[in-house]
Each structure stands twice: as structure tokens, then as C-alpha cells.
Design a protein around this motif. Structure first.
Motif, short mmCIF file in Angstrom:
data_model
loop_
_atom_site.label_atom_id
_atom_site.label_comp_id
_atom_site.label_asym_id
_atom_site.label_seq_id
_atom_site.Cartn_x
_atom_site.Cartn_y
_atom_site.Cartn_z
N ALA A 184 -7.35 -40.41 10.94
CA ALA A 184 -8.64 -40.03 10.39
C ALA A 184 -8.73 -38.52 10.20
CB ALA A 184 -9.76 -40.50 11.32
N SER A 185 -9.20 -38.13 9.04
CA SER A 185 -9.41 -36.71 8.75
C SER A 185 -10.63 -36.20 9.52
CB SER A 185 -9.65 -36.52 7.25
OG SER A 185 -10.86 -37.17 6.87
N LYS A 186 -10.85 -34.90 9.47
CA LYS A 186 -12.02 -34.31 10.10
C LYS A 186 -13.30 -34.92 9.55
CE LYS A 186 -14.58 -29.96 10.50
NZ LYS A 186 -14.65 -28.53 10.07
N GLU A 187 -13.31 -35.13 8.21
CA GLU A 187 -14.51 -35.68 7.58
C GLU A 187 -14.77 -37.11 8.05
OE1 GLU A 187 -13.40 -32.16 5.83
OE2 GLU A 187 -12.13 -33.95 5.80
N VAL A 188 -13.73 -37.91 8.14
CA VAL A 188 -13.90 -39.29 8.61
C VAL A 188 -14.41 -39.30 10.05
CG1 VAL A 188 -12.68 -41.41 9.24
CG2 VAL A 188 -12.20 -40.32 7.04
N ARG A 189 -13.86 -38.42 10.87
CA ARG A 189 -14.32 -38.36 12.27
C ARG A 189 -15.79 -37.98 12.36
NH1 ARG A 189 -9.48 -35.39 12.78
NH2 ARG A 189 -10.65 -33.51 13.33
N GLU A 190 -16.21 -37.03 11.54
CA GLU A 190 -17.61 -36.61 11.55
C GLU A 190 -18.52 -37.73 11.06
OE1 GLU A 190 -18.98 -33.84 12.80
OE2 GLU A 190 -16.96 -33.40 13.53
N ILE A 191 -18.05 -38.49 10.08
CA ILE A 191 -18.84 -39.63 9.59
C ILE A 191 -18.97 -40.70 10.67
CG2 ILE A 191 -18.83 -41.54 7.93
CD1 ILE A 191 -17.55 -39.45 5.95
N LEU A 192 -17.89 -40.97 11.39
CA LEU A 192 -17.94 -41.95 12.47
C LEU A 192 -18.93 -41.51 13.55
CD1 LEU A 192 -14.15 -42.83 12.91
CD2 LEU A 192 -15.92 -44.24 11.86
N LYS A 193 -18.94 -40.23 13.86
CA LYS A 193 -19.90 -39.71 14.84
C LYS A 193 -21.32 -39.87 14.33
CE LYS A 193 -16.80 -36.12 16.65
NZ LYS A 193 -16.57 -34.64 16.72
N GLY A 194 -21.52 -39.54 13.05
CA GLY A 194 -22.86 -39.61 12.47
C GLY A 194 -23.39 -41.02 12.39
N GLU A 195 -22.51 -41.97 12.12
CA GLU A 195 -22.94 -43.38 12.03
C GLU A 195 -23.40 -43.91 13.38
OE1 GLU A 195 -20.06 -44.92 8.38
OE2 GLU A 195 -19.44 -45.20 10.46
N ARG A 196 -22.93 -43.29 14.43
CA ARG A 196 -23.29 -43.72 15.78
C ARG A 196 -24.74 -43.36 16.11
NH1 ARG A 196 -19.36 -41.19 19.95
NH2 ARG A 196 -20.79 -39.45 19.73
N ILE A 197 -25.27 -42.37 15.42
CA ILE A 197 -26.62 -41.88 15.68
C ILE A 197 -27.57 -42.53 14.67
CG2 ILE A 197 -28.10 -39.85 15.86
CD1 ILE A 197 -25.52 -38.21 16.27
N SER A 198 -28.47 -43.36 15.15
CA SER A 198 -29.39 -44.05 14.25
C SER A 198 -30.58 -43.15 13.93
CB SER A 198 -29.87 -45.36 14.89
OG SER A 198 -30.49 -45.11 16.14
N ARG A 199 -30.51 -42.52 12.79
CA ARG A 199 -31.61 -41.67 12.36
C ARG A 199 -31.53 -41.55 10.84
NH1 ARG A 199 -29.41 -35.66 14.18
NH2 ARG A 199 -27.59 -35.61 12.82
N ASN A 200 -32.65 -41.20 10.24
CA ASN A 200 -32.68 -41.01 8.80
C ASN A 200 -32.05 -39.67 8.45
OD1 ASN A 200 -34.04 -43.43 8.27
ND2 ASN A 200 -36.03 -42.49 8.73
N ILE A 201 -31.09 -39.69 7.53
CA ILE A 201 -30.40 -38.47 7.12
C ILE A 201 -31.13 -37.87 5.93
CG2 ILE A 201 -28.23 -37.49 6.30
CD1 ILE A 201 -28.07 -38.54 9.14
N ARG A 202 -31.48 -36.60 6.02
CA ARG A 202 -32.15 -35.91 4.93
C ARG A 202 -31.29 -34.74 4.47
NH1 ARG A 202 -38.50 -35.52 6.91
NH2 ARG A 202 -38.83 -37.78 7.21
N PHE A 203 -31.37 -34.44 3.18
CA PHE A 203 -30.62 -33.31 2.65
C PHE A 203 -31.39 -32.73 1.46
CE2 PHE A 203 -29.33 -36.96 0.24
CZ PHE A 203 -29.21 -36.51 -1.06
N SER A 204 -31.14 -31.47 1.19
CA SER A 204 -31.79 -30.81 0.04
C SER A 204 -30.86 -30.93 -1.16
CB SER A 204 -32.07 -29.33 0.36
OG SER A 204 -30.87 -28.67 0.70
N TYR A 205 -31.44 -31.27 -2.29
CA TYR A 205 -30.66 -31.47 -3.52
C TYR A 205 -30.69 -30.17 -4.32
CZ TYR A 205 -28.67 -34.15 -7.37
OH TYR A 205 -27.84 -34.64 -8.34
#
Length: 216
Positions: A132-153
């Protein structure tokens, strides 16, 4: 599992949820498959099966099971839940089934060097377990946290989506280049957009790429 059910399972061949190993004399390879299953959607590992789907079994299954269990406990972190089953086959041999569910504690790692704290995560892609790349690892960590993800477009996101309209896929380095931003920022932005269900990541042996998530 009965022998008849085993034969039907083996007929399916290796894939996203199924892996064969003929022997247990390379426990590090077995650990990699177990970690990959736990980090993805779970799966079954059959030991005593050849790549040609031949059901050869294990002659000394007590020894094989001992080696595997010890390796799982020593080299998997955090600890992984799994189930072991011995399946008797003709010829006084057994096939060892390791059933690994998808884990809620992703990412799991293989400890490569305990002294220097070197560890690697793996994910399952089709019939392969890929590092797993760094990005995949970060996504796996993020999926573990149940919260709404917000971002600025903003400008970089508009540049990204315009590129994906024309080229379908992009890499971290490619995004950093077209948006004129540092690679670290490009990586963080792509990870955030995957967690927000805007993009999908496609792990690859060489370099991961990202695509727009299809609109349902």
C-alpha cells in the motif's frame, strides 16, 4: 468445510477473496496475504493448494499451523482476527483454511524489521496482494473514522476535475504538476477527495492512479 465444498471453492481459482499457497515454508508471504485481506474486503487463504488448483494438502499440519499462528502473532500489527480450519483430504493429509474478515482497525501492517520499526501495509487487488502506498494507507485510516468529510472546491480541484474529464485518470505527481502545487498538497487533496466519495483510488504495483467516482 467438507472435501466436496473445498473442491468447488478451489475451482473458482485465485481472486480478490481467495489465495492459494502450496506450503507454509515462507510464512512471510502468508502474512502478507492475511494483512492484505484484512485491509481490503476479507478473504480466504488455502494452504496445501497449488497454483494449478491441485489439492495436495499438508502432511504435518500441526507443524504448519504452529508456524503460521506464531508468525501472525509476531509480525501482524495491530492484531488481526482470523479463523483456522483443517479440511481433511484423501491420503491422510489436510488443507489449512485461514478465513480473514475485513478489519475495522485498518490499516494493518507486516513488521519487516522490528528493531528499526519498519513495517509495510498491503491491500488486495484482484488476485494480488500489493504494498500500500502512503495515499492508500491514509485512505484506510480515514475510512476507519466515521465522519462527514468536507473540502473546499478551489482552483486546484477545478483543474483536477477538468483534467479527469479529458483524461479519465491521474497520479499524485501528475496532479502536482498540472496544478502547480507541492506533491504533499496534491497527495492530501486526492486522499480527501477519495474519502469524500468524489474520486476512486486504484492501487498499482508501479504507481496508483485516481479516477472520478461514477455518478449513481
Amino acid at each position: 468445510m467438507e472435501y466436496r465444498a473445498l473442491k468447488e471453492l478451489v475451482k473458482q481459482g485465485e481472486g480478490t477473496y481467495l489465495e492459494f499457497k502450496l506450503k507454509s515454508n515462507h510464512p512471510e508471504r502468508i502474512i502478507r496475504e492475511i494483512v492484505a485481506f484484512a485491509n481490503t474486503e476479507g478473504g480466504k487463504l488455502l494452504i496445501g493448494i497449488g497454483d494449478d488448483k491441485s489439492i495436495q494438502g499438508l502432511k504435518h499440519i500441526d507443524e504448519d499451523e504452529f508456524l503460521i499462528v506464531r508468525a501472525i502473532e509476531k509480525y501482524c500489527t495491530p492484531a488481526i482476527e482470523y479463523r483456522l480450519e483443517r479440511i481433511p483430504i484423501p491420503g491422510e493429509r489436510d488443507v489449512l483454511l485461514i478465513d480473514v474478515p475485513e478489519s475495522p482497525l485498518k490499516p494493518h501492517y507486516v513488521v519487516v524489521d522490528p528493531v528499526n520499526d519498519i513495517k509495510r501495509a498491503y491491500v488486495r487487488v484482484l488476485d494480488k496482494s500489493l504494498q500500500a502506498s502512503k495515499e492508500v494507507r491514509e485512505i484506510l485510516k480515514g475510512e476507519r473514522i466515521s465522519r462527514n468529510i468536507r473540502f473546499s472546491y478551489g482552483d486546484k480541484e477545478r483543474t483536477l476535475m477538468h483534467h479527469l474529464d479529458q483524461h479519465e485518470r491521474i497520479t499524485v505527481d501528475g496532479f502536482a504538476s498540472i496544478a502547480g502545487i507541492p506533491r504533499k498538497m496534491a497527495s492530501r487533496t486526492l486522499v480527501l477527495l477519495v474519502l469524500a466519495n468524489v474520486l476512486e483510488i486504484h492501487p498499482n504495483e508501479m504507481v496508483d492512479h485516481f479516477t472520478a467516482r461514477p455518478v449513481v
